[in-house]
Scaffold this motif. Structure first.
Motif, PDB file in Angstrom:
ATOM      1  N   LEU A  45     -10.072  21.704 -30.765  1.00 55.86           N
ATOM      2  CA  LEU A  45     -11.068  21.235 -31.747  1.00 55.86           C
ATOM      3  C   LEU A  45     -10.432  20.359 -32.814  1.00 55.86           C
ATOM      4  CD1 LEU A  45     -14.081  21.582 -32.771  1.00 55.86           C
ATOM      5  CD2 LEU A  45     -13.183  23.374 -34.260  1.00 55.86           C
ATOM      6  N   ALA A  46      -9.225  20.708 -33.239  1.00 52.77           N
ATOM      7  CA  ALA A  46      -8.569  19.960 -34.324  1.00 52.77           C
ATOM      8  C   ALA A  46      -8.348  18.500 -33.941  1.00 52.77           C
ATOM      9  CB  ALA A  46      -7.235  20.618 -34.684  1.00 52.77           C
ATOM     10  N   ARG A  47      -8.278  18.211 -32.649  1.00 51.34           N
ATOM     11  CA  ARG A  47      -8.043  16.833 -32.208  1.00 51.34           C
ATOM     12  C   ARG A  47      -9.328  16.038 -32.002  1.00 51.34           C
ATOM     13  NH1 ARG A  47      -4.297  15.892 -27.463  1.00 51.34           N
ATOM     14  NH2 ARG A  47      -3.840  13.911 -28.487  1.00 51.34           N
ATOM     15  N   ALA A  48     -10.475  16.673 -32.275  1.00 53.96           N
ATOM     16  CA  ALA A  48     -11.752  15.990 -32.041  1.00 53.96           C
ATOM     17  C   ALA A  48     -11.858  14.663 -32.801  1.00 53.96           C
ATOM     18  CB  ALA A  48     -12.920  16.917 -32.379  1.00 53.96           C
ATOM     19  N   PRO A  49     -11.469  14.612 -34.085  1.00 56.15           N
ATOM     20  CA  PRO A  49     -11.572  13.313 -34.769  1.00 56.15           C
ATOM     21  C   PRO A  49     -10.773  12.216 -34.071  1.00 56.15           C
ATOM     22  CG  PRO A  49     -11.263  15.062 -36.376  1.00 56.15           C
ATOM     23  CD  PRO A  49     -11.066  15.692 -35.015  1.00 56.15           C
ATOM     24  N   GLU A  50      -9.541  12.565 -33.685  1.00 54.34           N
ATOM     25  CA  GLU A  50      -8.684  11.605 -32.990  1.00 54.34           C
ATOM     26  C   GLU A  50      -9.285  11.209 -31.626  1.00 54.34           C
ATOM     27  OE1 GLU A  50      -4.107  11.836 -31.633  1.00 54.34           O
ATOM     28  OE2 GLU A  50      -4.898  13.605 -32.683  1.00 54.34           O
ATOM     29  N   ALA A  51      -9.823  12.197 -30.927  1.00 53.09           N
ATOM     30  CA  ALA A  51     -10.438  11.926 -29.616  1.00 53.09           C
ATOM     31  C   ALA A  51     -11.634  10.989 -29.768  1.00 53.09           C
ATOM     32  CB  ALA A  51     -10.865  13.241 -28.958  1.00 53.09           C
ATOM     33  N   PHE A  52     -12.389  11.176 -30.834  1.00 50.02           N
ATOM     34  CA  PHE A  52     -13.568  10.353 -31.128  1.00 50.02           C
ATOM     35  C   PHE A  52     -13.153   8.923 -31.483  1.00 50.02           C
ATOM     36  CE2 PHE A  52     -16.484   9.069 -34.724  1.00 50.02           C
ATOM     37  CZ  PHE A  52     -17.581   8.744 -33.941  1.00 50.02           C
ATOM     38  N   ILE A  53     -12.207   8.799 -32.394  1.00 51.16           N
ATOM     39  CA  ILE A  53     -11.762   7.470 -32.843  1.00 51.16           C
ATOM     40  C   ILE A  53     -11.168   6.694 -31.663  1.00 51.16           C
ATOM     41  CG2 ILE A  53     -10.085   6.276 -34.319  1.00 51.16           C
ATOM     42  CD1 ILE A  53     -10.454   8.745 -36.288  1.00 51.16           C
ATOM     43  N   ASP A  54     -10.384   7.380 -30.853  1.00 53.51           N
ATOM     44  CA  ASP A  54      -9.768   6.730 -29.696  1.00 53.51           C
ATOM     45  C   ASP A  54     -10.826   6.256 -28.692  1.00 53.51           C
ATOM     46  OD1 ASP A  54      -7.163   6.275 -28.081  1.00 53.51           O
ATOM     47  OD2 ASP A  54      -8.494   7.353 -26.689  1.00 53.51           O
ATOM     48  N   MET A  55     -11.895   7.035 -28.538  1.00 56.96           N
ATOM     49  CA  MET A  55     -12.994   6.626 -27.646  1.00 56.96           C
ATOM     50  C   MET A  55     -13.661   5.365 -28.185  1.00 56.96           C
ATOM     51  SD  MET A  55     -16.575   6.713 -27.642  1.00 56.96           S
ATOM     52  CE  MET A  55     -16.965   7.961 -28.861  1.00 56.96           C
ATOM     53  N   LEU A  56     -13.899   5.320 -29.503  1.00 55.84           N
ATOM     54  CA  LEU A  56     -14.522   4.123 -30.095  1.00 55.84           C
ATOM     55  C   LEU A  56     -13.653   2.889 -29.884  1.00 55.84           C
ATOM     56  CD1 LEU A  56     -15.880   5.477 -33.512  1.00 55.84           C
ATOM     57  CD2 LEU A  56     -17.214   4.957 -31.462  1.00 55.84           C
ATOM     58  N   ARG A  57     -12.359   3.098 -29.730  1.00 54.57           N
ATOM     59  CA  ARG A  57     -11.438   1.983 -29.519  1.00 54.57           C
ATOM     60  C   ARG A  57     -11.189   1.702 -28.036  1.00 54.57           C
ATOM     61  NH1 ARG A  57      -9.289  -0.130 -34.015  1.00 54.57           N
ATOM     62  NH2 ARG A  57      -9.221   1.111 -35.909  1.00 54.57           N
ATOM     63  N   GLY A  58     -11.872   2.461 -27.155  1.00 51.21           N
ATOM     64  CA  GLY A  58     -11.791   2.150 -25.726  1.00 51.21           C
ATOM     65  C   GLY A  58     -10.728   2.924 -24.965  1.00 51.21           C
ATOM     66  N   GLY A  59     -10.188   3.986 -25.541  1.00 50.37           N
ATOM     67  CA  GLY A  59      -9.126   4.750 -24.877  1.00 50.37           C
ATOM     68  C   GLY A  59      -9.582   5.557 -23.674  1.00 50.37           C
ATOM     69  N   ASN A  60     -10.881   5.766 -23.540  1.00 49.77           N
ATOM     70  CA  ASN A  60     -11.385   6.641 -22.470  1.00 49.77           C
ATOM     71  C   ASN A  60     -11.727   5.886 -21.198  1.00 49.77           C
ATOM     72  OD1 ASN A  60     -13.574   5.513 -24.185  1.00 49.77           O
ATOM     73  ND2 ASN A  60     -14.920   6.573 -22.743  1.00 49.77           N
ATOM     74  N   ILE A  61     -11.490   6.572 -20.060  1.00 56.23           N
ATOM     75  CA  ILE A  61     -12.120   6.163 -18.792  1.00 56.23           C
ATOM     76  C   ILE A  61     -13.038   7.312 -18.423  1.00 56.23           C
ATOM     77  CG2 ILE A  61     -11.800   5.564 -16.363  1.00 56.23           C
ATOM     78  CD1 ILE A  61      -9.191   4.321 -16.980  1.00 56.23           C
ATOM     79  N   GLY A  62     -14.322   7.044 -18.258  1.00 61.43           N
ATOM     80  CA  GLY A  62     -15.284   8.122 -18.010  1.00 61.43           C
ATOM     81  C   GLY A  62     -15.628   8.835 -19.301  1.00 61.43           C
ATOM     82  N   LYS A  63     -16.116  10.053 -19.171  1.00 55.85           N
ATOM     83  CA  LYS A  63     -16.666  10.775 -20.331  1.00 55.85           C
ATOM     84  C   LYS A  63     -15.566  11.438 -21.150  1.00 55.85           C
ATOM     85  CE  LYS A  63     -19.606  12.654 -23.059  1.00 55.85           C
ATOM     86  NZ  LYS A  63     -19.054  12.121 -24.311  1.00 55.85           N
ATOM     87  N   ARG A  64     -15.459  11.053 -22.400  1.00 56.58           N
ATOM     88  CA  ARG A  64     -14.487  11.664 -23.315  1.00 56.58           C
ATOM     89  C   ARG A  64     -15.054  12.992 -23.837  1.00 56.58           C
ATOM     90  NH1 ARG A  64     -10.359   9.713 -26.447  1.00 56.58           N
ATOM     91  NH2 ARG A  64      -9.574   9.071 -24.408  1.00 56.58           N
ATOM     92  N   LEU A  65     -14.286  14.072 -23.628  1.00 57.92           N
ATOM     93  CA  LEU A  65     -14.686  15.417 -24.071  1.00 57.92           C
ATOM     94  C   LEU A  65     -13.534  16.051 -24.819  1.00 57.92           C
ATOM     95  CD1 LEU A  65     -16.236  16.728 -20.724  1.00 57.92           C
ATOM     96  CD2 LEU A  65     -17.510  16.077 -22.765  1.00 57.92           C
ATOM     97  N   VAL A  66     -13.836  17.098 -25.562  1.00 58.30           N
ATOM     98  CA  VAL A  66     -12.803  17.913 -26.197  1.00 58.30           C
ATOM     99  C   VAL A  66     -12.971  19.335 -25.684  1.00 58.30           C
ATOM    100  CG1 VAL A  66     -11.885  18.788 -28.377  1.00 58.30           C
ATOM    101  CG2 VAL A  66     -12.765  16.438 -28.241  1.00 58.30           C
ATOM    102  N   LYS A  67     -11.878  19.881 -25.162  1.00 56.61           N
ATOM    103  CA  LYS A  67     -11.895  21.276 -24.711  1.00 56.61           C
ATOM    104  C   LYS A  67     -11.558  22.162 -25.907  1.00 56.61           C
ATOM    105  CE  LYS A  67     -10.042  24.483 -21.393  1.00 56.61           C
ATOM    106  NZ  LYS A  67      -9.048  24.734 -20.354  1.00 56.61           N
ATOM    107  N   VAL A  68     -12.468  23.068 -26.238  1.00 56.74           N
ATOM    108  CA  VAL A  68     -12.322  23.875 -27.454  1.00 56.74           C
ATOM    109  C   VAL A  68     -11.786  25.266 -27.131  1.00 56.74           C
ATOM    110  CG1 VAL A  68     -13.582  24.837 -29.439  1.00 56.74           C
ATOM    111  CG2 VAL A  68     -14.121  22.532 -28.610  1.00 56.74           C
ATOM    112  N   ALA A  69     -12.179  25.825 -25.988  1.00 58.42           N
ATOM    113  CA  ALA A  69     -11.703  27.175 -25.607  1.00 58.42           C
ATOM    114  C   ALA A  69     -11.796  27.319 -24.100  1.00 58.42           C
ATOM    115  CB  ALA A  69     -12.553  28.243 -26.286  1.00 58.42           C
ATOM    116  N   ASP A  70     -11.075  28.315 -23.569  1.00 60.74           N
ATOM    117  CA  ASP A  70     -11.099  28.585 -22.121  1.00 60.74           C
ATOM    118  C   ASP A  70     -12.387  29.308 -21.739  1.00 60.74           C
ATOM    119  OD1 ASP A  70      -8.749  27.484 -21.075  1.00 60.74           O
ATOM    120  OD2 ASP A  70      -7.584  29.065 -22.060  1.00 60.74           O
TER     121      ASP A  70
END
Ligand code: NAP
Ligand code: FER
Length: 333
Positions: A308-333
């Motif tokens: 969860l703590a990396r969600a902001p970074e994951a979001f910003i990176d997606m806005l900049r085109g870092g993702n291929i396919g659906k960008r998700l954040v895994k929060v728990a098992d």
């Protein structure tokens, strides 16, 4: 304790990590009719950028200090709704947090035997439905037509292109890296694609890749590629305006299109839409998408970041085109 990510400040241009704040709060108790879910996956999506702005749009914005909005897939851990049992997997809208309560009526049950549960936020969730409802209702692709898709390697665009192929169309994609171009052509079956960051003359490239013109333009991006696409539209062509991500982080508005004569000469239809406009087709759409996925006719890729703590970074990176396919954040098992 619960962990939440709240909006700390409104971004100017691209969001930065300091626009978000990780806070700890007690895990809430579900009230009457409510269900408590423990988040397994949370989604980061382009529309969240709009919710960080000062002004409300088609939906309310997030207030400073509020938990960021968004879709989650979670496990029910307590329920005051007879329709939900502890252990059920649900798609909720509790936002960027580890636990949250929802009214049962705001939850969708997810069948873990149908596909990995994370797909309820991607190919078998809001982005898949956006592709399905937007392409079929607004784009109305007919066999043999040419469909152009921007944001082709992303969550929505990758599904749009594959549905267009299923409908018998020539499918051309636009995306922002050589890896993305290889993915949509080699893995997803697009007929052609080009990297808008490498190609200088979009008009010439589109004419080369769409020798019979463009019948359906499914636009996730806007900007200069749209300027080049409009003049190449065929008579009675349809433009499905799904997103304009090239504009979301601009601090100054770009000059708009000056090619509107083509709308007259070619009698074009351009229609903006929200996936929620087609709510009455969502159940049918999810069923159809699941069939196509299980038949292998729709392939999906997930781009999952941990924690969860990396969600902001994951979001910003997606806005900049870092993702291929659906960008998700895994929060728990
Ligand atoms: P996505 O495509 O998975 O991720 C966003 C992608 O946008 C990035 O990977 C990046 O890919 C591209 N991008 C970012 N900045 C760009 C720029 N300046 N120019 C061109 N491309 C840029 O996201 P998604 O969830 O599938 O959403 C795609 C679009 O659909 C968004 O515009 C979103 O707002 C819209 N949407 C609309 C609805 C609706 O109901 N109308 C629902 C869902 C999504 P590149 O590497 O290719 O640049
Ligand atoms: C919705 C309508 C539209 C929704 C998301 C969107 C989460 C996304 C719009 C965009 O990305 O521009 O009901 O629900």
């Amino acid at each position: 304790m619960n962990r939440q990510i709240t909006l700390a400040s409104r971004p100017k241009g691209f969001p930065v990590p300091d626009d978000f704040k990780l806070v700890e709060t007690p895990i809430p108790e579900p009230g009457e009719g409510e269900v408590l879910s423990r988040t397994l996956f949370m989604s980061v999506d382009p529309y969240m950028r709009g919710r960080m702005n000062d002004r409300a749009s088609y939906a309310a914005n997030v207030q400073i200090g509020d938990v960021m909005v968004g879709g989650t897939v979670g496990e029910v851990v307590a329920s005051n709704d007879p329709d939900f049992e502890v252990g059920d997997i649900v798609q909720a809208q509790i936002g960027w947090q580890a636990y949250g309560v929802s009214m049962g009526s705001n939850l969708r049950k997810v069948d873990p035997d149908l596909a990995p549960v994370s797909t309820a936020l991607g190919a078998l969730g809001m982005p898949g439905l956006t592709a399905y409802c937007g392409l079929l209702n607004v784009g109305q692709p007919q066999e043999g037509e040419t469909v152009l898709v921007t944001g082709a390697a992303g969550a929505v665009g990758s599904i749009v292109g594959q549905i267009a192929k299923i409908k018998g169309c020539r499918t051309v994609g636009v995306a922002g890296s050589a890896k993305k171009i290889a993915h949509v052509v080699d893995a997803l079956g697009f007929d052609a694609a080009f990297n808008y960051k490498e190609v200088a003359d979009y008009s010439a490239e589109l004419q080369r890749l769409c020798p019979d013109g463009i019948d359906v333009y499914f636009d996730n991006v806007g900007g200069a590629v749209s300027d080049a696409a409009f003049p190449l539209m065929n008579v009675h062509g349809r433009i499905a305006v799904c997103g304009q991500i090239s504009q979301y982080n601009l601090t100054e508005v770009e000059q708009g299109p000056r090619f509107m004569w083509h709308f007259i000469a070619k009698r074009l239809t351009m229609r903006g839409f929200l996936v929620s406009d087609f709510a009455d087709q969502h159940a049918e759409g999810l069923k159809q998408l699941a069939v196509w996925v299980n038949e292998g006719r729709i392939k999906y890729r997930e781009d999952i970041w941990e924690g969860l703590a990396r969600a902001p970074e994951a979001f910003i990176d997606m806005l900049r085109g870092g993702n291929i396919g659906k960008r998700l954040v895994k929060v728990a098992d």
